[in-house]
Design a protein around this motif. Structure first.
Motif, PDB file in Angstrom:
ATOM      1  N   PRO A   1      -3.125   5.937  12.655  1.00 25.23           N
ATOM      2  CA  PRO A   1      -1.941   6.033  11.799  1.00 25.23           C
ATOM      3  C   PRO A   1      -2.317   6.067  10.319  1.00 25.23           C
ATOM      4  O   PRO A   1      -3.313   5.464   9.892  1.00 25.23           O
ATOM      5  N   LEU A   2      -1.509   6.769   9.531  1.00 25.13           N
ATOM      6  CA  LEU A   2      -1.749   6.883   8.096  1.00 25.13           C
ATOM      7  C   LEU A   2      -0.961   5.820   7.346  1.00 25.13           C
ATOM      8  O   LEU A   2       0.195   5.528   7.680  1.00 25.13           O
ATOM      9  N   THR A   3      -1.613   5.263   6.326  1.00 24.67           N
ATOM     10  CA  THR A   3      -0.972   4.238   5.517  1.00 24.67           C
ATOM     11  C   THR A   3      -1.497   4.354   4.090  1.00 24.67           C
ATOM     12  O   THR A   3      -2.624   4.833   3.877  1.00 24.67           O
ATOM     13  N   PRO A   4      -0.721   3.951   3.086  1.00 25.76           N
ATOM     14  CA  PRO A   4      -1.212   4.041   1.712  1.00 25.76           C
ATOM     15  C   PRO A   4      -2.409   3.107   1.482  1.00 25.76           C
ATOM     16  O   PRO A   4      -2.373   1.935   1.859  1.00 25.76           O
ATOM     17  N   LEU A   5      -3.443   3.647   0.856  1.00 25.92           N
ATOM     18  CA  LEU A   5      -4.613   2.869   0.440  1.00 25.92           C
ATOM     19  C   LEU A   5      -4.885   3.186  -1.026  1.00 25.92           C
ATOM     20  O   LEU A   5      -4.741   4.331  -1.464  1.00 25.92           O
TER      21      LEU A   5
ATOM     22  N   VAL B   1     -10.621   4.871  -4.448  1.00 27.51           N
ATOM     23  CA  VAL B   1     -11.525   3.799  -4.885  1.00 27.51           C
ATOM     24  C   VAL B   1     -11.698   3.841  -6.398  1.00 27.51           C
ATOM     25  O   VAL B   1     -11.729   2.801  -7.074  1.00 27.51           O
ATOM     26  N   GLN B   2     -11.794   5.035  -6.951  1.00 26.11           N
ATOM     27  CA  GLN B   2     -12.023   5.193  -8.384  1.00 26.11           C
ATOM     28  C   GLN B   2     -10.743   5.099  -9.206  1.00 26.11           C
ATOM     29  O   GLN B   2     -10.758   5.320 -10.422  1.00 26.11           O
ATOM     30  N   GLY B   3      -9.627   4.775  -8.557  1.00 24.61           N
ATOM     31  CA  GLY B   3      -8.386   4.541  -9.285  1.00 24.61           C
ATOM     32  C   GLY B   3      -7.624   5.774  -9.691  1.00 24.61           C
ATOM     33  O   GLY B   3      -6.767   5.709 -10.587  1.00 24.61           O
ATOM     34  N   LEU B   4      -7.875   6.907  -9.024  1.00 28.42           N
ATOM     35  CA  LEU B   4      -7.178   8.140  -9.397  1.00 28.42           C
ATOM     36  C   LEU B   4      -5.783   8.242  -8.797  1.00 28.42           C
ATOM     37  O   LEU B   4      -5.040   9.158  -9.137  1.00 28.42           O
ATOM     38  N   GLY B   5      -5.446   7.340  -7.895  1.00 27.98           N
ATOM     39  CA  GLY B   5      -4.128   7.372  -7.295  1.00 27.98           C
ATOM     40  C   GLY B   5      -4.121   6.658  -5.958  1.00 27.98           C
ATOM     41  O   GLY B   5      -5.071   5.960  -5.594  1.00 27.98           O
ATOM     42  N   VAL B   6      -3.024   6.862  -5.226  1.00 27.99           N
ATOM     43  CA  VAL B   6      -2.836   6.234  -3.909  1.00 27.99           C
ATOM     44  C   VAL B   6      -2.978   7.315  -2.853  1.00 27.99           C
ATOM     45  O   VAL B   6      -2.293   8.343  -2.901  1.00 27.99           O
ATOM     46  N   GLY B   7      -3.857   7.086  -1.897  1.00 28.82           N
ATOM     47  CA  GLY B   7      -4.068   8.050  -0.830  1.00 28.82           C
ATOM     48  C   GLY B   7      -3.380   7.618   0.448  1.00 28.82           C
ATOM     49  O   GLY B   7      -3.299   6.417   0.742  1.00 28.82           O
ATOM     50  N   LEU B   8      -2.868   8.594   1.186  1.00 29.81           N
ATOM     51  CA  LEU B   8      -2.303   8.312   2.513  1.00 29.81           C
ATOM     52  C   LEU B   8      -3.401   8.598   3.519  1.00 29.81           C
ATOM     53  O   LEU B   8      -3.747   9.759   3.772  1.00 29.81           O
ATOM     54  N   LEU B   9      -3.960   7.532   4.093  1.00 30.08           N
ATOM     55  CA  LEU B   9      -5.217   7.635   4.826  1.00 30.08           C
ATOM     56  C   LEU B   9      -5.164   6.872   6.149  1.00 30.08           C
ATOM     57  O   LEU B   9      -4.371   5.928   6.294  1.00 30.08           O
ATOM     58  N   PRO B  10      -6.025   7.265   7.095  1.00 28.38           N
ATOM     59  CA  PRO B  10      -6.114   6.489   8.354  1.00 28.38           C
ATOM     60  C   PRO B  10      -6.845   5.173   8.090  1.00 28.38           C
ATOM     61  O   PRO B  10      -8.074   5.121   8.029  1.00 28.38           O
ATOM     62  N   GLY B  11      -6.095   4.103   7.928  1.00 28.83           N
ATOM     63  CA  GLY B  11      -6.683   2.821   7.552  1.00 28.83           C
ATOM     64  C   GLY B  11      -7.770   2.362   8.501  1.00 28.83           C
ATOM     65  O   GLY B  11      -8.735   1.705   8.092  1.00 28.83           O
ATOM     66  N   ARG B  12      -7.659   2.711   9.786  1.00 25.64           N
ATOM     67  CA  ARG B  12      -8.642   2.299  10.782  1.00 25.64           C
ATOM     68  C   ARG B  12     -10.032   2.850  10.478  1.00 25.64           C
ATOM     69  O   ARG B  12     -11.035   2.255  10.865  1.00 25.64           O
ATOM     70  N   MET B  13     -10.076   3.975   9.771  1.00 28.50           N
ATOM     71  CA  MET B  13     -11.354   4.603   9.467  1.00 28.50           C
ATOM     72  C   MET B  13     -11.986   4.065   8.178  1.00 28.50           C
ATOM     73  O   MET B  13     -13.105   4.444   7.835  1.00 28.50           O
ATOM     74  N   PHE B  14     -11.280   3.204   7.480  1.00 29.67           N
ATOM     75  CA  PHE B  14     -11.797   2.693   6.211  1.00 29.67           C
ATOM     76  C   PHE B  14     -11.839   1.164   6.206  1.00 29.67           C
ATOM     77  O   PHE B  14     -11.651   0.525   5.175  1.00 29.67           O
TER      78      PHE B  14
END
Length: 290
Positions: A164-168, A227-240
């Protein structure tokens, strides 16, 4: 001319001498004398009935016939060596060419590959990463791990796991995010699948804002931007998980949306080899364990 009339040692001597353009250096490579290499090459020339080298005052030069023979011999010896290298522990190792989404490789597969190698030492795994766009036939792949709905033309797909995708985002940005609506004031990093953010906002019971900004074709690159603070990514949290545990990324909200899953795919026209079956069974068992 019959291949049985061509002595292997003479062919090896020619190939080494032709690469080195020196009987002396070829002898050092083959651990024989310069005279032995010269003798073997001369014997080969007599069998073929053509000169392969021009003997010069300071070295050697290939004749036209030698130039034609060299790439054939080099390729043949390279292929022989490659096949012999695949013998290990009294059995032949099988090559398995796997294409996989880079996010899945770094976030889930790599930490487990040592276990696969220990359990299946006969598999010689060749791993190529991609951004989910893969051509099994064109790239000569046995298997491919993809993200999507499992429906790819001409392929057989086995579900691996959901992601699932979630904001990171960076911890600094997360500090100012109290509720999902706060994302309206942030730069939202996008993938080429333009419906992701709108569907996440729908899950959070909000209307999606007009999203502009960076577009990424890789979740790995998007995560690094976050990570570098360029914005909020919608990402598969399980993979990070590693980045979250190390504090490089933060997950400000629990809301998530499932837009696809990871699948192991192969062409229906491609018979399953022993190596392919071993990897499939191992992968699905690992995924089932979580």
């Amino acid at each position: 001319m019959s291949l049985s009339n061509l002595p292997l040692n003479a062919l090896r001597a020619f190939e080494a001498a032709a690469r080195q353009l020196s009987f002396t250096r070829a002898g050092m490579e083959l651990r024989v004398t310069q005279a032995a290499v010269s003798h073997q090459v001369k014997a080969l020339e007599e069998i073929l009935g053509v000169p392969l080298f021009r003997r010069l005052p300071r070295g050697l030069a290939l004749t036209e016939e030698g130039e034609a023979l060299l790439p054939v011999m080099s390729d043949a010896f390279r292929r022989i060596a490659g096949t012999l290298d695949r013998f290990e522990g009294g059995r032949l190792r099988e090559v398995l060419s796997l294409g996989a989404v880079g996010t899945f490789v770094t976030g889930w597969l790599l930490p487990r590959l040592a276990d696969f190698r220990a359990a299946h030492p006969f598999v010689d795994l060749r791993l190529m990463t991609n951004n989910n766009r893969v051509d099994l036939a064109g790239e000569g792949l046995d298997l491919a791990i993809r993200f999507g709905d499992g429906a790819w033309h001409g392929t057989e797909a086995a579900r691996i796991l959901a992601a699932p995708l979630t904001p990171l985002c960076s911890p600094e940005i997360a500090e100012r995010l109290r509720e999902p609506g706060d994302l309206m004031r942030e730069t939202l990093l996008r993938s080429y699948r333009l419906d992701e953010w709108p569907r996440w906002f729908a899950t959070a019971e909000l209307a999606a804002p007009n999203i502009r900004g960076f577009v990424f074709d890789s979740s790995l690159t998007m995560a690094e931007a976050a990570v570098q603070g360029l914005g909020v990514g919608l990402l598969p949290g399980r993979m990070f998980g590693r980045q979250l545990r190390q504090g490089q990324l933060a997950r400000p909200f629990a809301a998530e949306v499932t837009l696809g899953e990871y699948w192991l795919t192969r062409l229906k026209s491609r018979p399953e080899t022993r190596a392919m079956a071993a990897f499939r069974e191992w992968l699905l068992a690992e995924a089932a364990e979580g």
